[in-house]
Design a protein around this motif. Sequence first.
Motif, short mmCIF file in Angstrom:
data_model
loop_
_atom_site.label_atom_id
_atom_site.label_comp_id
_atom_site.label_asym_id
_atom_site.label_seq_id
_atom_site.Cartn_x
_atom_site.Cartn_y
_atom_site.Cartn_z
N ALA A 100 0.84 -1.20 0.00
CA ALA A 100 0.00 0.00 0.00
C ALA A 100 0.88 1.26 0.00
O ALA A 100 0.59 2.22 -0.73
CB ALA A 100 -0.93 -0.01 1.21
N LYS A 103 2.48 1.69 -3.44
CA LYS A 103 1.54 2.23 -4.43
C LYS A 103 1.39 3.74 -4.25
O LYS A 103 1.39 4.49 -5.23
CB LYS A 103 0.18 1.55 -4.32
CG LYS A 103 -0.80 2.05 -5.38
CD LYS A 103 -2.08 1.28 -5.39
CE LYS A 103 -3.07 1.74 -6.45
NZ LYS A 103 -3.02 3.09 -6.93
N THR A 128 -6.40 9.93 -7.01
CA THR A 128 -5.64 8.68 -6.98
C THR A 128 -4.81 8.59 -5.69
O THR A 128 -4.85 7.59 -4.98
CB THR A 128 -4.71 8.57 -8.20
OG1 THR A 128 -5.52 8.58 -9.38
CG2 THR A 128 -3.87 7.31 -8.17
N GLY A 131 -6.97 8.25 -2.71
CA GLY A 131 -7.49 6.89 -2.66
C GLY A 131 -6.51 5.93 -2.02
O GLY A 131 -6.89 5.04 -1.26
N ASP A 132 -5.22 6.14 -2.33
CA ASP A 132 -4.17 5.32 -1.70
C ASP A 132 -4.18 5.52 -0.19
O ASP A 132 -4.11 4.55 0.57
CB ASP A 132 -2.79 5.70 -2.24
CG ASP A 132 -2.62 5.41 -3.72
OD1 ASP A 132 -3.35 4.56 -4.27
OD2 ASP A 132 -1.74 6.05 -4.34
N THR A 135 -7.36 3.83 1.32
CA THR A 135 -7.26 2.37 1.34
C THR A 135 -6.40 1.91 2.50
O THR A 135 -6.75 0.98 3.22
CB THR A 135 -6.69 1.86 0.00
OG1 THR A 135 -7.60 2.22 -1.05
CG2 THR A 135 -6.47 0.36 0.02
N CYS A 136 -5.28 2.56 2.68
CA CYS A 136 -4.37 2.18 3.76
C CYS A 136 -5.02 2.45 5.12
O CYS A 136 -4.97 1.62 6.02
CB CYS A 136 -3.05 2.94 3.64
SG CYS A 136 -1.75 2.29 4.71
N GLN A 138 -8.17 2.53 5.88
CA GLN A 138 -9.27 1.60 6.14
C GLN A 138 -8.76 0.26 6.65
O GLN A 138 -9.38 -0.36 7.50
CB GLN A 138 -10.11 1.39 4.87
CG GLN A 138 -10.96 2.57 4.52
CD GLN A 138 -11.67 2.39 3.19
OE1 GLN A 138 -11.48 1.41 2.47
NE2 GLN A 138 -12.52 3.36 2.85
N SER A 139 -7.64 -0.19 6.11
CA SER A 139 -7.13 -1.50 6.46
C SER A 139 -6.15 -1.50 7.63
O SER A 139 -6.10 -2.47 8.38
CB SER A 139 -6.40 -2.11 5.25
OG SER A 139 -7.29 -2.27 4.18
#
Length: 145
Positions: A100, A103, A128, A131-132, A135-136, A138-139
């Motif tokens: 992650a 990216k 973009t 979004g990276d 995503t990180c 959230q996880s």
Amino acid sequence: MRKLVLAVSMLTIAGSAAFADPIKDRQALMKERGKLAGQLSKVVKGEEAFDAAAVLTALQALQANGEKWDTEKFFPAGSDKGDTTAAPKIWEDTAGFNAAEDKFLADVKAAVAAPPADVDALKAQLNTIGGDCGTCHQSYRIKKG
């Protein structure tokens, strides 16, 4: 005398590393990252005028921030305790966590390599990159209640 100076220097370096606080260090890096993304977001929202040179400077600073990333340094074993929102999944899925971050850095480097010519291009790049981040988070981040 030279050996003594060298020995003291080595002890000083080792001592300063021993007192490093990975939680504070990673929080400082992420605060800097958020501040830089916030500057770019103001341009996208129309709160600040688009200035290609200033946008590129902010993107380059975001890249430099990403290049400082070192999972072993910022997330060593045991740094999941204390004042942190780091999720246990970081240590359970280090490969995914590193992917992650990789990216994110790749997307920032792409933005620096092809700087946006206008607000619309910046918006696409920031979507973009953002979004990276999302995503990180959230996880691999625990939401504060």
